[in-house]
Design a protein around this motif. Structure first.
Motif, short mmCIF file in Angstrom:
data_model
loop_
_atom_site.label_atom_id
_atom_site.label_comp_id
_atom_site.label_asym_id
_atom_site.label_seq_id
_atom_site.Cartn_x
_atom_site.Cartn_y
_atom_site.Cartn_z
N VAL A 71 -40.84 9.26 -28.60
CA VAL A 71 -40.01 9.69 -27.48
C VAL A 71 -39.20 8.55 -26.87
CG1 VAL A 71 -41.44 11.68 -26.93
CG2 VAL A 71 -41.96 9.48 -25.86
N PHE A 72 -39.72 7.34 -26.89
CA PHE A 72 -39.00 6.25 -26.26
C PHE A 72 -37.95 5.62 -27.18
CE2 PHE A 72 -42.96 6.39 -23.70
CZ PHE A 72 -42.35 6.82 -22.52
N ALA A 73 -37.82 6.18 -28.38
CA ALA A 73 -36.69 5.82 -29.25
C ALA A 73 -35.46 6.66 -28.92
CB ALA A 73 -37.08 5.99 -30.71
N LEU A 74 -35.64 7.70 -28.09
CA LEU A 74 -34.52 8.55 -27.70
C LEU A 74 -33.70 7.87 -26.61
CD1 LEU A 74 -36.48 11.93 -27.39
CD2 LEU A 74 -35.17 11.12 -29.36
N ASN A 75 -32.39 8.16 -26.57
CA ASN A 75 -31.59 7.64 -25.46
C ASN A 75 -31.87 8.46 -24.21
OD1 ASN A 75 -29.82 9.96 -25.37
ND2 ASN A 75 -28.59 9.09 -27.04
N ASP A 76 -31.33 8.05 -23.08
CA ASP A 76 -31.67 8.67 -21.80
C ASP A 76 -31.34 10.16 -21.78
OD1 ASP A 76 -32.64 6.30 -20.87
OD2 ASP A 76 -30.86 5.79 -19.67
N GLN A 77 -30.19 10.53 -22.33
CA GLN A 77 -29.79 11.94 -22.34
C GLN A 77 -30.71 12.76 -23.24
OE1 GLN A 77 -25.68 12.60 -23.37
NE2 GLN A 77 -25.81 14.82 -23.15
N GLU A 78 -31.01 12.22 -24.41
CA GLU A 78 -31.92 12.91 -25.33
C GLU A 78 -33.31 13.03 -24.74
OE1 GLU A 78 -29.99 11.44 -29.62
OE2 GLU A 78 -31.51 10.22 -28.58
N LEU A 79 -33.75 11.99 -24.05
CA LEU A 79 -35.09 11.99 -23.46
C LEU A 79 -35.18 13.01 -22.34
CD1 LEU A 79 -37.87 10.70 -23.52
CD2 LEU A 79 -37.03 8.96 -21.94
N SER A 80 -34.14 13.11 -21.53
CA SER A 80 -34.12 14.09 -20.44
C SER A 80 -34.20 15.51 -20.99
CB SER A 80 -32.85 13.91 -19.60
OG SER A 80 -32.81 14.87 -18.56
N LEU A 81 -33.44 15.77 -22.06
CA LEU A 81 -33.47 17.09 -22.69
C LEU A 81 -34.84 17.37 -23.30
CD1 LEU A 81 -31.97 19.66 -23.60
CD2 LEU A 81 -31.23 18.40 -25.64
N PHE A 82 -35.40 16.37 -23.97
CA PHE A 82 -36.72 16.52 -24.59
C PHE A 82 -37.76 16.85 -23.53
CE2 PHE A 82 -40.85 14.94 -25.81
CZ PHE A 82 -40.99 15.40 -27.10
N ARG A 83 -37.72 16.15 -22.41
CA ARG A 83 -38.68 16.37 -21.32
C ARG A 83 -38.56 17.78 -20.77
NH1 ARG A 83 -36.58 13.08 -17.66
NH2 ARG A 83 -37.45 11.25 -18.70
N ASN A 84 -37.35 18.24 -20.56
CA ASN A 84 -37.12 19.57 -20.00
C ASN A 84 -37.62 20.66 -20.93
OD1 ASN A 84 -34.92 22.04 -19.72
ND2 ASN A 84 -35.50 21.17 -17.75
N GLN A 85 -37.53 20.44 -22.23
CA GLN A 85 -37.88 21.47 -23.21
C GLN A 85 -39.35 21.45 -23.62
OE1 GLN A 85 -35.10 20.66 -26.39
NE2 GLN A 85 -33.53 22.03 -25.54
#
Length: 215
Positions: free
Chosen positions: A65-79
């Protein structure tokens, strides 16, 4: 499902987590326990991607998860991740159904569909008669069930709960803990709960104890 490897976290010169390794399989109800300041909430926040470690990795399935950029991480968290906190963080100006619907609307659902989903979740929480009540009109136990409904509305893989029964009396705390098991069985969700309550922790599938930054 979740694999945590060699997690370290410091705040200035204070080293809170000192190399945490943990695997959390799908469908378990896990309690994280320890003394005040042991790093329980810090670990939970890192699992939930609300905080980042100084070292180590967190994998959801095969996603680092911490290899994701901020936008990707925010989307991942929400989903993928739902959150329940000791202080429920319901918006006081919104009704119960509006509070529950908000994460779905943030995820791109239409307001109509989000409200429908929110009503369905509140029915599961046995709050059908509280749709239009604002938080101040709800009991502490009802507020936490609204918060649980909100955590589940986007069908996350895991629900992270940080001292969710800390403000509840013994009976309501037991009821909330049992609710997590019922929801696990109904929806096949994973629950990770930080708690200081040894009795409730012992009822979980597994109890993880943090001492001096290690488990």
């Amino acid at each position: 499902m979740i694999k945590i490897t060699a997690i370290e976290k410091s705040y200035g010169n204070l080293k809170v987590l000192k190399g945490i390794d943990l695997e959390i399989p799908e469908g378990e109800v896990i309690a994280i326990c320890g003394a005040s300041g042991a790093g329980k909430s810090t670990l939970l926040h890192i699992i939930g991607t609300l905080d980042k470690p100084n070292k180590g990795e967190v994998f959801f399935d095969n996603t680092s998860v911490f290899a994701l950029n901020d936008q990707e991480l925010s989307l991942f968290r929400n989903q993928n991740i739902g959150f329940v906190f000791q202080f429920h963080h319901l918006l006081p100006e919104f009704t119960a159904v509006e509070n529950v619907a908000l994460p779905a609307m943030i995820a791109g659902e239409s307001k109509k569909n989000a409200i429908k989903k929110a009503q369905e979740m509140l029915q599961i929480m046995q709050l059908s008669e509280r749709f239009l009540h604002k938080p101040a009109q709800l009991s502490g136990g009802e507020q936490q069930r609204v918060a649980v409904a909100r955590a589940l509305i986007n069908n996350p893989k895991v629900v992270l709960a940080d001292e969710p029964s800390g403000n509840l009396d013994t009976e309501h705390a037991r009821n909330l803990h049992q609710l997590f098991f019922d929801l696990r069985d109904q929806f096949k969700k994973t629950f990770v709960i930080v708690t200081h309550n040894e009795e409730l922790a012992s009822l979980s599938d597994r109890k993880i104890i943090i001492r001096d930054g290690k488990i």
